[in-house]
Motif scaffolding. Structure first.
Motif, PDB file in Angstrom:
ATOM      1  N   ALA C 248       0.815  -1.121  -0.008  1.00 36.10           N
ATOM      2  CA  ALA C 248       0.227   0.023   0.121  1.00 36.10           C
ATOM      3  C   ALA C 248       0.888   1.422   0.046  1.00 36.10           C
ATOM      4  O   ALA C 248       0.413   2.325  -0.843  1.00 36.10           O
ATOM      5  CB  ALA C 248      -0.968  -0.085   1.087  1.00 36.10           C
ATOM      6  N   ARG C 249       2.049   1.254   0.641  1.00 33.57           N
ATOM      7  CA  ARG C 249       2.786   2.346   0.908  1.00 33.57           C
ATOM      8  C   ARG C 249       3.574   2.636  -0.349  1.00 33.57           C
ATOM      9  O   ARG C 249       3.626   3.630  -0.918  1.00 33.57           O
ATOM     10  CB  ARG C 249       3.872   2.164   2.196  1.00 33.57           C
ATOM     11  N   ALA C 250       4.307   1.239  -1.004  1.00 32.61           N
ATOM     12  CA  ALA C 250       5.081   1.627  -2.033  1.00 32.61           C
ATOM     13  C   ALA C 250       4.302   1.951  -3.298  1.00 32.61           C
ATOM     14  O   ALA C 250       4.829   2.621  -4.097  1.00 32.61           O
ATOM     15  CB  ALA C 250       5.557   0.134  -2.470  1.00 32.61           C
ATOM     16  N   ALA C 251       2.936   1.467  -3.401  1.00 35.07           N
ATOM     17  CA  ALA C 251       2.063   1.984  -4.476  1.00 35.07           C
ATOM     18  C   ALA C 251       1.336   3.279  -4.372  1.00 35.07           C
ATOM     19  O   ALA C 251       0.549   3.790  -5.069  1.00 35.07           O
ATOM     20  CB  ALA C 251       1.081   0.628  -4.611  1.00 35.07           C
ATOM     21  N   GLY C 252       1.224   3.432  -2.890  1.00 33.66           N
ATOM     22  CA  GLY C 252       0.444   4.984  -2.621  1.00 33.66           C
ATOM     23  C   GLY C 252      -0.926   4.715  -2.797  1.00 33.66           C
ATOM     24  O   GLY C 252      -1.569   5.563  -3.030  1.00 33.66           O
ATOM     25  N   VAL C 253      -1.417   3.429  -2.439  1.00 32.15           N
ATOM     26  CA  VAL C 253      -3.143   3.252  -2.553  1.00 32.15           C
ATOM     27  C   VAL C 253      -3.848   2.948  -0.997  1.00 32.15           C
ATOM     28  O   VAL C 253      -2.741   2.671  -0.173  1.00 32.15           O
ATOM     29  CB  VAL C 253      -3.351   2.187  -3.621  1.00 32.15           C
TER      30      VAL C 253
END
Lengths: 367, 94, 352
Positions: C248-253
């Motif tokens: 979620a963090r790496a993808a910003g979602v």
């Protein structure tokens, strides 16, 4: 698992929440004293189901957070003595003292071990007769019988290399301290079900009568807490201030006689400092003179030493619901979760830590 | 504070007084638990266990009271205001 | 949303600036991620590393290769359902599979402690041989070092793996899209509990065995079945929660999970309740999450159900149109919502 899963049912939770909403006609502030209940509320989102007029205040019922700085410092000091094996419940390892925590002591070479039970620590002492084994005896009345029994067994078995660093605290004096403070906003209490499993609830009757607050002995599953809130709100709405027992499957009025007798045999009531609140008279347990040999503070020559806590911390007022965390002058500047001044910022379940996170979304990779 | 979990006594180890102990099952995981504080507890009983010690016998009759309570609440719900069974969407694959 | 959104369930928050390395820096939580971000990523900065995936995908002459490496330290060395050798092979094979790569070969480096019984080493080597054969990957190179008695836990193993990424395949956190569905291939928490049970002296009516397994087959079945897979991640340290938060963090979602859809065996649940642990954070070695396009979700499930390691596959959540990027929330068993946050370090048994 029986007696767990049936108390986590979504429909039943909604039914209780709807009953609370139907019953509530004005705003009420209710404190759940126990950190275990706070944990359930947070983990399951129980407070989301409550009507907006109900405010739950999280009380000082987390022995991890209220253990005073001086005892954390003594724990780190004892653990750092060469040859000592320091045993503790897992949740104490991260609590910061003046000079770091037990995890850091372990990284510097101290032999710090996580145990599940004080009897595990006693077994370590039997297995290592040439080393001093110290158990960090934290907790409320719930944990006291276990620690008392470990001491009695150590004495009977002649285990001389075992001692306790005692940090026991008692719940009713802390509740009274909150109620007696001039700015108290707490109108009803959910009392800690497992403390009452040991102690019963007779000693809460004078508190309820003297301060005119309902006290509902409450369990730890989501439905327990919702039912506890419902019983408390009903009392408030009807103008009653009684002690009621929601947690009947575990709590008897007199508690557990065998456990209470053993506590009285091994421990005596002493004044105790609470982190962020200060000293509360008759709010702790210390070892009886007959068991003084098992007192780690005496054994390692640390008795009577104190540490001045930050006078800046206002967590006592926050715990009483008098002050909102951002109104504290140290909030978010000199006091953060990474460098906490007091109990409410030490524990992630504390109100200050919660506000801190609420106002500031943690950046990626931020610690 | 004070995590205590209900478990079922599957056997009692011979031993008296403070040494009384037994094997307790928590959903199939079994742990040796001290039973000194629940002298009345027998095999098949549920006990509340905290840091390796049983602190009380779970009263199975009293445990039902919350469900009786819920049934009463259901009866009190105003018509048309019944709690819906509507829950968050269940994903498929169940 | 009430304040509950902003609580964490790890008590208490540690001081982050430690002058020495703690065990917690290897626990798969905030401390470890902080160390990686501030120390390793800052120093080694390069595009493949920035992807923050379990392995790196590199351009080679006319094709793409995946490279992954992992060290294995586990106490006890042998546990129900596996040992350090099976972990060392399957862990690296799985990291390659999570890049969408077909594993080609492994290298294995051994750090042995003086005094380690040869019989113990032989057992581990045979396990590695069996695991490599089962995964269809040869161990083609290696290294051996011996350290003084007391300087190692008997045996540490480090493996590195190479794999081939077929043309047109691009699997990484940055490909995750709003609306994507999360699939999980089975129940969680078994491996961590199997290991902890040995350490904590727990016994079982029916033994909990580690889920340690190579995940190549179910992953390849998805990819070769034409499912639009955007990201894959195996659930190791930090558990399901750690893996989903990382993505979620790496993808910003924003990812929303459904607690009741996440299977946990009753005995694993029992052990977790007793020790005050959350199964969401307990380690696994044979479980993965797949982020797939919504229109392919049902077909992906059916494909997984046809594989040995995906028979219990479920949909456990979805990627929501971002409220707050990088956030994971969960609908709890009682139908409320809460944030799922990363733990600080290792999960410790608690009494509170």
């Amino acid at each position: 698992m029986r007696f767990i899963h049936e108390y986590r049912d979504a429909r039943a939770a909604r039914r209780l929440a709807a009953a609370i909403a139907r019953t509530t006609t004005c705003p009420w502030t209710i404190m759940e004293v126990c950190g275990g209940q706070t944990h359930t509320i947070v983990k399951f989102g129980v407070d989301e189901l409550l009507p907006p007029q109900i405010t739950l205040v999280h009380g000082p019922g987390c022995p991890v957070c209220v253990t005073p700085l001086e005892l954390i410092d003594k724990a780190v000091e004892i653990a750092s003595i060469p040859g000592v094996i320091f045993c503790s419940f897992g949740d104490m390892l991260r609590v910061p003292g003046t000079h770091g925590d037990l995890l850091a002591a372990r990284a510097r070479g101290a032999d710090v071990r996580v145990v599940y039970s004080p009897l595990d620590a006693l077994a370590v002492a039997r297995a290592h007769p040439r080393r001093q084994v110290v158990f960090f005896a934290v907790g409320f009345e719930t944990t006291a019988p276990a620690n008392a029994l470990a001491v009695v067994q150590a004495q009977r078995q002649g285990v001389r290399n075992f001692s306790l660093l005692v940090a026991h605290v008692l719940v009713p004096p802390a509740m009274e301290a909150i109620l007696a403070s001039p700015g108290n906003r707490v109108q009803g209490f959910l009392a800690a079900g497992h403390v009452c499993t040991v102690m019963g609830y007779e000693e809460y009757r004078p508190l309820a009568a003297r301060y005119g607050v309902p006290i509902v002995v409450t369990g730890f599953e989501p439905l327990d807490i919702l039912q506890g809130v419902y019983m408390c709100v009903r009392q408030l709405e009807e103008g009653r201030a009684e002690v009621e027992n929601q947690y009947v499957r575990s709590v008897r009025p007199q508690g557990n006689r065998a456990a209470r007798e053993l506590i009285a045999q091994v421990f005596c009531v002493v004044p105790r400092r609470w982190r962020g609140i200060g000293e509360i008279p008759k709010s702790g347990l210390g070892l009886q003179p007959a068991y003084a040999d098992f007192d780690a503070e005496r054994r390692f020559g640390l008795a009577g030493r104190g540490v001045e806590e930050s006078t800046e911390c206002r967590s006592g007022l926050v715990l009483q619901g008098v002050l909102k965390p951002p109104q504290c002058p140290a909030f978010g500047t000199r006091c953060t979760p990474e460098h906490p001044l007091g109990a409410t910022m030490v524990s992630s379940e504390g109100a200050c830590a919660a506000y801190y996170r609420y106002r500031r979304v943690p950046a990626q990779g931020a610690l | 504070m004070c995590l205590a979990v209900p478990g079922k006594i599957v056997s009692i180890t011979p031993g008296e007084g403070l040494e009384r102990s037994g094997r307790v099952s928590f959903g199939g995981v079994i742990k040796e638990v001290n039973l000194a504080f629940v002298p009345e507890a027998q095999v098949g009983d549920y006990v509340m266990v905290h840091v390796g010690f049983a602190l009380s016998r779970v009263d199975e009759r009293e445990a039902e009271q919350i469900f009786a309570y819920l049934a009463e609440l259901e009866a009190q719900e105003p018509a048309g205001d019944a709690v819906s069974a509507e829950l968050p969407p269940r994903y498929s694959g169940e | 949303m009430r304040d509950a959104e902003d609580f964490v369930l790890s008590c208490p928050i540690p001081i982050s600036e430690y002058p020495q390395v703690l065990l917690a820096h290897g626990g798969g939580g905030k401390l470890m991620h902080g160390l990686i971000e501030k120390m390793f990523l800052a120093a080694f900065r390069n595009p493949p590393l920035e992807v923050r995936h379990d392995g790196a995908v590199l351009q080679a002459d006319g094709g793409r290769i995946a490279l992954s490496t992992d060290s294995y330290v586990v106490r006890p060395l042998f546990f129900p359902g596996g040992d350090i050798g099976t972990l060392a092979v399957n862990g690296t094979v799985n990291d390659l599979a999570m890049c969408g790569a077909r594993p080609l070969a492994l290298g294995a480096a051994f750090i042995l402690e003086e005094g380690l019984p040869m019989e113990t080493l032989w057992r581990v080597v045979r396990s590695m041989q069996d695991a490599a054969a089962a995964a269809g990957v040869p161990i083609v190179t290696g290294d051996t070092k011996v350290v003084d008695r007391g300087k190692g836990d008997g045996l540490f193993v480090t493996t590195a793996g190479l794999g081939i990424v077929p043309p047109g395949r691009d699997i990484r956190p940055q490909r995750v899209r709003s609306g994507d569905v999360l699939l999980l291939n089975g129940d969680v928490g078994r491996h961590g509990m199997a290991v902890m049970a040995v350490r904590e002296g727990l016994s079982f009516e029916s033994e909990i065995t580690s889920d340690c397994a190579p995940l190549v087959q179910p992953v390849m079945a998805l990819l070769e079945g034409g499912v639009q897979v955007h990201c894959l991640r195996d659930l190791t340290r930090g558990g399901l929660a750690g893996a989903v938060i990382e993505i979620a963090r790496a993808a910003g979602v924003h990812v929303e999970l459904e607690e009741r859809a996440i299977p946990v065996r009753p005995d694993v649940q029992g052990a977790c309740e007793m020790l005050g642990l959350d199964p969401l954070y307990v380690a696994n070695e044979g479980r993965f999450v797949a982020f797939v396009a919504p229109q392919d979700a049902q077909r992906a499930l059916e494909i997984l159900w046809g594989t040995a390691l995906g028979a219990e596959a479920r949909i456990i959540g979805r990627v929501e149109a971002a409220r707050k990027g990088g956030l994971v929330t969960m609908t709890t068993t009682i139908g409320a919502s809460r944030v799922v946050d990363m733990l600080s370090g290792e999960q410790l048994p608690r009494i509170c």
